[in-house]
Structures are given as C-alpha cells and as structure tokens.
Design a protein around this motif. Sequence first.
Motif, mmCIF file in Angstrom:
data_model
loop_
_atom_site.group_PDB
_atom_site.id
_atom_site.type_symbol
_atom_site.label_atom_id
_atom_site.label_comp_id
_atom_site.label_asym_id
_atom_site.label_seq_id
_atom_site.Cartn_x
_atom_site.Cartn_y
_atom_site.Cartn_z
ATOM 1 N N GLU A 1 0.762 -1.307 0.003
ATOM 2 C CA GLU A 1 -0.024 0.103 -0.073
ATOM 3 C C GLU A 1 0.807 1.236 0.055
ATOM 4 N N ALA A 2 0.319 2.628 -0.685
ATOM 5 C CA ALA A 2 1.128 3.537 -0.486
ATOM 6 C C ALA A 2 0.430 4.529 0.431
ATOM 7 N N TYR A 3 1.595 5.343 0.945
ATOM 8 C CA TYR A 3 1.141 6.399 2.297
ATOM 9 C C TYR A 3 1.865 7.922 1.740
ATOM 10 N N ASP A 4 1.096 8.788 2.071
ATOM 11 C CA ASP A 4 1.884 9.998 1.946
ATOM 12 C C ASP A 4 3.060 10.350 3.260
ATOM 13 N N LEU A 5 2.612 9.631 4.367
ATOM 14 C CA LEU A 5 3.651 9.836 5.184
ATOM 15 C C LEU A 5 3.609 8.519 6.202
ATOM 16 N N VAL A 6 4.765 8.148 6.597
ATOM 17 C CA VAL A 6 5.019 6.830 7.618
ATOM 18 C C VAL A 6 5.564 7.346 8.881
ATOM 19 N N VAL A 7 5.054 7.106 9.987
ATOM 20 C CA VAL A 7 5.563 7.514 11.119
ATOM 21 C C VAL A 7 5.505 6.346 12.066
ATOM 22 N N ALA A 8 6.796 6.226 12.689
ATOM 23 C CA ALA A 8 7.171 5.045 13.413
ATOM 24 C C ALA A 8 7.366 5.235 14.884
ATOM 25 N N PHE A 9 6.276 4.840 15.686
ATOM 26 C CA PHE A 9 6.475 4.760 17.168
ATOM 27 C C PHE A 9 6.590 3.323 17.536
ATOM 28 N N ASP A 10 7.753 2.716 17.012
ATOM 29 C CA ASP A 10 8.086 1.172 17.323
ATOM 30 C C ASP A 10 9.117 1.120 18.235
ATOM 31 N N GLY A 11 9.409 1.802 19.217
ATOM 32 C CA GLY A 11 10.076 1.418 20.233
ATOM 33 C C GLY A 11 11.410 1.890 20.274
ATOM 34 N N ILE A 12 12.048 1.613 21.422
ATOM 35 C CA ILE A 12 13.514 1.706 21.563
ATOM 36 C C ILE A 12 14.542 0.821 20.648
ATOM 37 N N LYS A 13 13.955 -0.149 20.276
ATOM 38 C CA LYS A 13 14.581 -1.233 19.564
ATOM 39 C C LYS A 13 14.275 -0.777 18.032
ATOM 40 N N SER A 14 13.705 0.205 17.585
ATOM 41 C CA SER A 14 13.245 0.452 16.467
ATOM 42 C C SER A 14 13.751 -0.004 15.390
ATOM 43 N N PRO A 15 13.065 -1.105 14.711
ATOM 44 C CA PRO A 15 13.611 -1.448 13.259
ATOM 45 C C PRO A 15 13.818 -0.234 12.090
ATOM 46 N N THR A 16 12.633 0.453 12.373
ATOM 47 C CA THR A 16 12.644 1.694 11.333
ATOM 48 C C THR A 16 13.854 2.786 11.559
ATOM 49 N N ARG A 17 14.151 2.974 12.625
ATOM 50 C CA ARG A 17 15.252 3.821 12.977
ATOM 51 C C ARG A 17 16.588 3.121 12.381
ATOM 52 N N HIS A 18 16.814 2.132 12.674
ATOM 53 C CA HIS A 18 17.864 1.264 12.301
ATOM 54 C C HIS A 18 18.083 1.334 10.835
ATOM 55 N N ILE A 19 16.929 1.091 10.133
ATOM 56 C CA ILE A 19 17.045 1.270 8.471
ATOM 57 C C ILE A 19 17.189 2.633 7.879
ATOM 58 N N LEU A 20 16.621 3.859 8.822
ATOM 59 C CA LEU A 20 16.871 4.930 8.202
ATOM 60 C C LEU A 20 18.025 5.553 8.709
ATOM 61 N N PHE A 21 18.704 5.169 9.849
ATOM 62 C CA PHE A 21 19.838 5.988 10.507
ATOM 63 C C PHE A 21 20.938 5.177 10.835
ATOM 64 N N GLY A 22 20.871 3.929 10.775
ATOM 65 C CA GLY A 22 22.021 3.083 10.986
ATOM 66 C C GLY A 22 22.074 2.601 12.305
ATOM 67 N N PRO A 23 23.053 1.357 12.654
ATOM 68 C CA PRO A 23 23.237 1.091 13.803
ATOM 69 C C PRO A 23 23.876 1.758 14.739
ATOM 70 N N GLU A 24 24.332 2.946 14.291
ATOM 71 C CA GLU A 24 25.365 3.771 15.340
ATOM 72 C C GLU A 24 24.369 4.496 15.989
ATOM 73 N N HIS A 25 23.053 4.403 15.948
ATOM 74 C CA HIS A 25 21.923 5.183 16.682
ATOM 75 C C HIS A 25 21.137 4.156 17.542
ATOM 76 N N ASP A 26 21.581 2.869 17.607
ATOM 77 C CA ASP A 26 20.977 1.740 18.381
ATOM 78 C C ASP A 26 20.945 2.275 19.958
ATOM 79 N N ALA A 27 19.803 1.996 20.720
ATOM 80 C CA ALA A 27 19.776 2.045 21.833
ATOM 81 C C ALA A 27 21.141 1.803 22.807
ATOM 82 N N VAL A 28 21.566 2.604 23.701
ATOM 83 C CA VAL A 28 22.865 2.159 24.545
ATOM 84 C C VAL A 28 22.277 2.054 25.954
ATOM 85 N N TYR A 29 23.121 1.028 26.545
ATOM 86 C CA TYR A 29 22.518 0.322 27.685
ATOM 87 C C TYR A 29 23.302 1.051 28.727
ATOM 88 N N SER A 30 22.746 1.645 30.028
ATOM 89 C CA SER A 30 23.314 2.495 30.909
ATOM 90 C C SER A 30 24.083 1.780 32.048
#
Length: 379
Positions: free
Chosen positions: A145-174
Amino acid sequence: MKLLVVGAGIGGLGAAVALRQQGFDVDVVEIKQEFSVYGVGINHPANSLRALRSLGVLDETLGIGYQFRNTTFLDEQGELIVRLDSAMGGDDMPANNALSRLDLHRILIAAAERHDVKIQYGKTMRSFTDTGGEVEVVFTDGRQEAYDLVVAFDGIKSPTRHILFGPEHDAVYSGFGVFRVTLPRPDFLDGTRVYQAVGVKAGFLPLSVDSMYMFIVTPDPAHVIHRPEDFVDVLRERMAPFGSLPGEVRDSLTSSDDIVYSRISDVLLPLPWFRGRVGVLGDAAHACAPHLTQGAGMALEDAVVLAECLAADGTLAERLRAFEQRRYPRAKLVQDVSRGILESEMGITEATWGATVQGMRDHLAEQMGGIERFLDAPA
C-alpha cells in the motif's frame, strides 16, 4: 493525507487519534499478535495530561488514576531528606496522575476506535520505498500500500530507526536496571516516595485508591541475565540495605508477585527524525531513563504536536521541520536530566553520602522547580 503509524503503543495510539482529529486518514499496524501491555504503572505529569486532554481522554484517565503533587526523598531507613511539591499543573490540571499501563492502553484503544482508526495486529512493515511523492510499503503479510507519510512509534529497538539512520543510533545500555511490582497501597502513601541508599534506590508511586507500584533501580552488568523465577531472590538481595517501607515490602515478597524487570537504555537521535516521508518518534527517537516519569509524556506530546504541524500551512518538508524544531529541545532536556539523575544517584558512595544529602536539601527544590516549569510550558 494518508498516513501509516507503525506501533500501537502509547505514542502510536495517541498519534492515530490526534491525526484523525485533524481529518487525516490513518492506518495503524502492530507487530504483536494481540493487544498486550508490558509493565506495571505509569505516571503522567501535567504536560502529559494536557496531551491526553487534547486527545479527549483526560477525564477518563483522571477517573481511573491517582492524583498527587508531592515527592518525598528519604534515606534507606525512612529518615526524611527533603519533600518537594511539584511546580507543574494548576487549578485546571493536577501535577501528576498515575494509573496502570493496562488501564491507559484500554483508554487509548477505545479513543482510537471512536475515531474509526483501523489497528491491524500481527503485522508491520517488511520494507518501504520513498519515491519522493509517496511511500510504497510492503507489509509482513505480503500486502502492499502507498502512503503520504509513515510515522514509526516502534519503540526503543526501532527497526525503522535502524533502517533510516543505521546501527550507530541503536539504544545504549546505561549499566542499570529497574524492577517493578504492583502492590496494595498503604493509606499514608499520598505521593511519590523515594528511598535512597548507597548503590540502590527504592521508590513507590500510588496508582489508585487501592494500589501502588514499587520500583528498584540497581546496577546490572550487561552480561547478567535475570530469570523471572529468580526475581524475588534478586530483589531481596538488592534491597538488603533498606528498612522502613522498602524493608517491609522486601520481606513480604513471594513468587506469586508479578515482578517486571527491564534494563535502562536510552536513545537520542539527532535531527532530523524524518528522512523524506518516513520518520521515527517517541522512544524510537528519544528513549530516556524513567527518572522524570516523562517517557509517555514525550511520546504523547510528539503525537499531538505532529498532528498540529501537519495541519498547518507550508510544504510537507517545512511542516516536518517545524515539528522537529518544537520537539527536540524538550526531548533532549528530559533525556539529559533523567540520565544525570540516574548516574548521580547510582554514583553515591559512603564517602559522598553526607554531601549528597545536604546538596539535596539545599538545591533539589530549585533544580527540579526549574525543570518542571520548563516542561509545564506549552509543548
């Protein structure tokens, strides 16, 4: 506009409702097979409550939850360090309202259903292609399906963030974890109570007339894995320094208590949060330690502000940049302060204990008041 929201958590459901209020067409997909909630209770400070009011669910949330204004800090034996009254809220809004995560989720799902939001469980994005004019999405069930905008609220382990911005922005354990458990509320618990010891913190938050939850923050090496069947024994060992209310709870814990454990990790994605017509929000963009109880509030503010910005004039790129510029300073402050509190609490030693307590008495009210006044301002 036709939008896809990825994730049916607090932020995703809030975004779906806010976007429908502005007249947008919205689909929601959720990877879980069915509605379920991880965790125990959740607190909403006044800024989060204002977002819930914008979504039309404030009265219902207040009717179920427990409102309070004060936070009391004590040592491990229950001796008073300092008591603070929140600088947030006012005549039209409580400073805080806490409730169970399950109740909150039910309220948000009902609101989404009232706004004719279609939530599809057991599926998410498999892949997407931003063509410039739209986003072509392939779902895990094979549908496209086609959309005008995709908004991902897919959590701290976000697959979408990983795809868009790469592993350097994965969550960091405190290096720290938190145990939580729901318990009966004693009558005297009319606000947050925090018991500080060297190397461990216990806290209590009222959830309703009858219930509260306890949280225990403690160091945990990255390689350590706690099995649920060991939670009680681990908690008893970590809570050994405490007397007073934490000690009473520790001694009464049983294997039948529904104890939840999670590691404290954080993410602060630098701007932009959108790449073209796909972006990440909520914990996917700015997950933080829980020490200001602002995680849900930041996600809900994202939801409401995104809908406001998308309904404004300008190109899509201009509207998304306006959204990011409004949201980033608040998200960064919450993360910086939350991480600072975590590290300062866990960094207390026997040698620094006296100075730490005196510093809390002398400065904590002023410090927290400034932070809360900033967050109490419109998002």
